[in-house]
Design a protein around this motif. Structure first.
Motif, PDB file in Angstrom:
ATOM      1  N   UNK A  49      -4.654  -9.645   3.468  1.00 25.43           N
ATOM      2  CA  UNK A  49      -5.724  -9.854   4.440  1.00 25.43           C
ATOM      3  C   UNK A  49      -5.409 -11.003   5.391  1.00 25.43           C
ATOM      4  N   UNK A  50      -4.806 -12.090   4.865  1.00 25.96           N
ATOM      5  CA  UNK A  50      -4.447 -13.222   5.733  1.00 25.96           C
ATOM      6  C   UNK A  50      -3.479 -12.805   6.828  1.00 25.96           C
ATOM      7  N   UNK A  51      -2.581 -11.874   6.509  1.00 26.73           N
ATOM      8  CA  UNK A  51      -1.582 -11.434   7.482  1.00 26.73           C
ATOM      9  C   UNK A  51      -2.082 -10.308   8.389  1.00 26.73           C
ATOM     10  N   UNK A  52      -3.343  -9.899   8.174  1.00 24.42           N
ATOM     11  CA  UNK A  52      -3.875  -8.767   8.934  1.00 24.42           C
ATOM     12  C   UNK A  52      -2.892  -7.600   8.862  1.00 24.42           C
ATOM     13  N   UNK A  53      -2.383  -7.344   7.664  1.00 22.69           N
ATOM     14  CA  UNK A  53      -1.319  -6.360   7.469  1.00 22.69           C
ATOM     15  C   UNK A  53      -1.885  -4.953   7.368  1.00 22.69           C
ATOM     16  N   UNK A  54      -1.056  -3.987   7.733  1.00 24.44           N
ATOM     17  CA  UNK A  54      -1.354  -2.584   7.477  1.00 24.44           C
ATOM     18  C   UNK A  54      -0.845  -2.172   6.100  1.00 24.44           C
ATOM     19  N   UNK A  55       0.245  -2.802   5.686  1.00 24.38           N
ATOM     20  CA  UNK A  55       0.839  -2.512   4.387  1.00 24.38           C
ATOM     21  C   UNK A  55       1.544  -3.764   3.878  1.00 24.38           C
ATOM     22  N   UNK A 110       2.305  -1.446  -3.772  1.00 24.09           N
ATOM     23  CA  UNK A 110       1.934  -1.453  -2.358  1.00 24.09           C
ATOM     24  C   UNK A 110       0.430  -1.657  -2.209  1.00 24.09           C
ATOM     25  N   UNK A 111       0.047  -2.395  -1.162  1.00 28.15           N
ATOM     26  CA  UNK A 111      -1.346  -2.420  -0.726  1.00 28.15           C
ATOM     27  C   UNK A 111      -1.382  -1.891   0.704  1.00 28.15           C
ATOM     28  N   UNK A 112      -2.238  -0.886   0.920  1.00 27.35           N
ATOM     29  CA  UNK A 112      -2.401  -0.291   2.246  1.00 27.35           C
ATOM     30  C   UNK A 112      -3.838  -0.455   2.711  1.00 27.35           C
ATOM     31  N   UNK A 113      -4.022  -0.619   4.010  1.00 27.46           N
ATOM     32  CA  UNK A 113      -5.326  -0.368   4.583  1.00 27.46           C
ATOM     33  C   UNK A 113      -5.596   1.127   4.416  1.00 27.46           C
ATOM     34  N   UNK A 114      -6.751   1.471   3.883  1.00 24.74           N
ATOM     35  CA  UNK A 114      -6.998   2.869   3.518  1.00 24.74           C
ATOM     36  C   UNK A 114      -6.861   3.814   4.701  1.00 24.74           C
ATOM     37  N   UNK A 116      -6.154   0.270  -0.564  1.00 26.78           N
ATOM     38  CA  UNK A 116      -5.673   1.067  -1.691  1.00 26.78           C
ATOM     39  C   UNK A 116      -4.437   0.386  -2.258  1.00 26.78           C
ATOM     40  N   UNK A 117      -4.458   0.141  -3.558  1.00 26.59           N
ATOM     41  CA  UNK A 117      -3.335  -0.454  -4.282  1.00 26.59           C
ATOM     42  C   UNK A 117      -2.583   0.658  -5.003  1.00 26.59           C
ATOM     43  N   UNK A 118      -1.300   0.802  -4.712  1.00 29.32           N
ATOM     44  CA  UNK A 118      -0.457   1.822  -5.346  1.00 29.32           C
ATOM     45  C   UNK A 118       0.428   1.134  -6.380  1.00 29.32           C
ATOM     46  N   UNK A 119       0.422   1.658  -7.607  1.00 33.01           N
ATOM     47  CA  UNK A 119       1.169   1.051  -8.706  1.00 33.01           C
ATOM     48  C   UNK A 119       2.043   2.083  -9.402  1.00 33.01           C
ATOM     49  N   UNK A 120       3.055   1.587 -10.091  1.00 36.00           N
ATOM     50  CA  UNK A 120       3.889   2.425 -10.939  1.00 36.00           C
ATOM     51  C   UNK A 120       3.517   2.178 -12.395  1.00 36.00           C
ATOM     52  N   UNK A 121       3.612   3.224 -13.209  1.00 35.88           N
ATOM     53  CA  UNK A 121       3.224   3.100 -14.605  1.00 35.88           C
ATOM     54  C   UNK A 121       4.361   2.825 -15.556  1.00 35.88           C
ATOM     55  N   UNK A 122       5.516   2.363 -15.046  1.00 39.96           N
ATOM     56  CA  UNK A 122       6.668   2.185 -15.938  1.00 39.96           C
ATOM     57  C   UNK A 122       7.356   0.834 -15.790  1.00 39.96           C
ATOM     58  N   UNK A 146      -5.108   3.556   7.419  1.00 43.00           N
ATOM     59  CA  UNK A 146      -3.711   3.709   7.808  1.00 43.00           C
ATOM     60  C   UNK A 146      -2.966   4.584   6.801  1.00 43.00           C
ATOM     61  N   UNK A 147      -3.206   4.367   5.523  1.00 41.81           N
ATOM     62  CA  UNK A 147      -2.551   5.165   4.490  1.00 41.81           C
ATOM     63  C   UNK A 147      -2.908   6.641   4.649  1.00 41.81           C
ATOM     64  N   UNK A 148      -4.179   6.918   4.831  1.00 40.33           N
ATOM     65  CA  UNK A 148      -4.620   8.305   4.963  1.00 40.33           C
ATOM     66  C   UNK A 148      -3.959   8.982   6.159  1.00 40.33           C
ATOM     67  N   UNK A 149      -3.870   8.275   7.262  1.00 42.82           N
ATOM     68  CA  UNK A 149      -3.246   8.826   8.473  1.00 42.82           C
ATOM     69  C   UNK A 149      -1.806   9.243   8.204  1.00 42.82           C
ATOM     70  N   UNK A 150      -1.034   8.373   7.551  1.00 36.69           N
ATOM     71  CA  UNK A 150       0.383   8.673   7.336  1.00 36.69           C
ATOM     72  C   UNK A 150       0.586   9.702   6.222  1.00 36.69           C
ATOM     73  N   UNK A 151      -0.303   9.725   5.225  1.00 34.27           N
ATOM     74  CA  UNK A 151      -0.188  10.745   4.188  1.00 34.27           C
ATOM     75  C   UNK A 151      -0.443  12.139   4.748  1.00 34.27           C
ATOM     76  N   UNK A 152      -1.414  12.266   5.626  1.00 30.30           N
ATOM     77  CA  UNK A 152      -1.715  13.566   6.231  1.00 30.30           C
ATOM     78  C   UNK A 152      -0.551  14.030   7.088  1.00 30.30           C
ATOM     79  N   UNK A 153       0.003  13.118   7.893  1.00 32.08           N
ATOM     80  CA  UNK A 153       1.155  13.477   8.729  1.00 32.08           C
ATOM     81  C   UNK A 153       2.356  13.862   7.875  1.00 32.08           C
ATOM     82  N   UNK A 154       2.556  13.148   6.771  1.00 32.17           N
ATOM     83  CA  UNK A 154       3.670  13.447   5.879  1.00 32.17           C
ATOM     84  C   UNK A 154       3.505  14.814   5.229  1.00 32.17           C
TER      85      UNK A 154
END
Length: 398
Positions: A144-150, A196-200, A123-129, A202-210
């Motif tokens: 992807x090369x960094x095997x990143x979560x975010x 931001x780019x998130x692994x989906x 998931x790519x998160x962007x700002x509109x301004x 991982x993003x969902x997990x932290x959004x629910x907890x938040x």
């Protein structure tokens, strides 16, 4: 049944833009005009298409009418797709709850159903301004090369300005070791661009907890990013070295417009490899009269120029009468500068009328502030609008 997408973009476009004052009185900040024929939101939308991302959710909230009409079915950006495309996502009433978007993270949380229908890996998160030209596909490959979560896009800023941004601290491999939201005494100049780019998963997990945390401000910079860091998630900074401008203030919006001018502009709109698309109405060609003088300016279609235009941006349908002068200014569509009027170092919204021999603003100089006139205002003949004035739409000139 929705086709699976590798990456879905979510564009946060609900900001009030209060620091743009009169220009956002009736318009969401991403819908504010820019550069003669664009609106601010054209840049992230065009970046998505140019990067091969064809599914974009646009999250609106404040004064959405103009923005919703402008986006429409997404055709100008090639986002009128049978599968995917662009979709406007306002707050909505669910079965058990109804709520405005409380923060950037909450806005994404409320739209997890939209994301999950495409089952994306990222998931790519962007700002509109923001004004910039960026290839998100390169950032995704880096992620992807960094095997990143975010992965967070960062740009180097002067240390004196770093306290205005979320600041990253990284190791030698650009892995983020610390994040500070608008620190008083920053020790790094790596500023978050709000991309931001998130692994989906991982993003969902932290959004629910938040969302379950009653003390959270439901914000990416204040809550989600620190929580992920504290958990030990793999988070990396992606360095961006191109042009990028946060146009959240009158001064920065004026400066970004001026960055388009000159034989070698600071920000080049003429790169055919990375075109910026917009919804443009059909207008007749611009016309320059025999006595017209135009120097270092952008003059869009439908303009009629009989006076003098210097170092300025004119949107479609602007009329500059004989003897009128426009200098160091940004003039939105269908505004009329009548005979003998003088407009200097100003921003005029659409459908403004500056009467004969009226004066708006002062010549640009140190200490002089930009004059701003909201939509539909009429400045009477011979009247004066002082430098730094802020005149809102629907009010008389005072």
């Amino acid at each position: 049944m929705f086709n699976k997408k590798e990456c879905v973009a979510m564009l946060l476009a609900g900001g009030q833009g209060s620091r743009l004052y009169a220009l956002t009185e009736t318009t969401a900040k991403p819908a504010v005009p820019f550069g003669g024929k664009y609106r601010i939101i054209d840049f992230p939308l065009s970046n998505c298409v140019n990067s091969g991302i064809d599914t974009v959710g646009v999250l609106t909230q404040y004064q959405p009418l103009v923005l919703n009409e402008y986006i429409g079915n997404g055709q100008p950006w090639d986002l009128d797709r049978a599968s995917g495309g662009v979709m406007v996502l306002p707050p909505y009433q669910a079965k058990d709850v109804q709520d405005w978007y409380k923060g950037t993270a909450n806005a994404i949380y409320q739209n997890l159903n939209f994301i999950n229908r495409y089952d994306p890996d990222y998931v790519l998160i962007l700002s509109g301004d923001h004004i910039y030209n960026m290839d998100y596909a390169q950032m995704l490959e880096y992620h992807k090369r960094n095997n990143a979560d975010c992965t967070i896009a960062v740009i180097d800023v002067p240390l004196s300005e770093a306290s205005r941004f979320g600041i990253m601290y990284t190791d030698e491999n650009e892995r983020i070791t610390e994040f500070a939201e608008k620190p008083k005494n920053p020790k790094s100049t790596k500023a978050s661009m709000g991309i931001y780019i998130f692994n989906k998963a991982m993003l969902e997990k932290f959004l629910i907890a938040d969302a379950e945390d009653k003390d959270s401000e439901n914000d990416f910079g204040k809550n989600i990013i620190p929580a992920m860091l504290n958990s030990g998630a793999r988070m990396f900074a992606y360095r961006f070295e191109g042009y990028w401008k946060d146009v959240g203030t009158i001064d920065s919006l004026w400066e970004a417009n001026m960055d388009l001018l000159g034989a070698e502009p600071v920000f080049n709109l003429y790169d055919r490899r990375h075109k910026i698309y917009s919804r443009s109405g059909a207008r007749q060609p611009q016309y320059l009269g025999d006595e017209a003088k135009v120097n270092n300016s952008l003059v869009t279609e439908g303009c009629e120029i009989y006076g003098e235009v210097i170092n300025s941006i004119l949107f479609s349908g602007v009329y500059v009468a004989p003897g009128a002068v426009v200098k160091d200014s940004v003039i939105f569509s269908d505004t009329k500068i009548l005979a003998g009027a003088n407009v200097q170092y100003s921003m005029l919204d659409h459908d403004v009328v500056v009467g004969e021999k009226a004066t708006v603003g002062l010549e640009k100089a140190e200490g002089v502030k930009i004059a701003v006139i909201g939509a539909g205002i009429e400045v009477a003949a011979g009247d004066t609008v002082e430098a730094g004035a802020m005149i809102y739409p629907g009010t008389a000139k005072n």
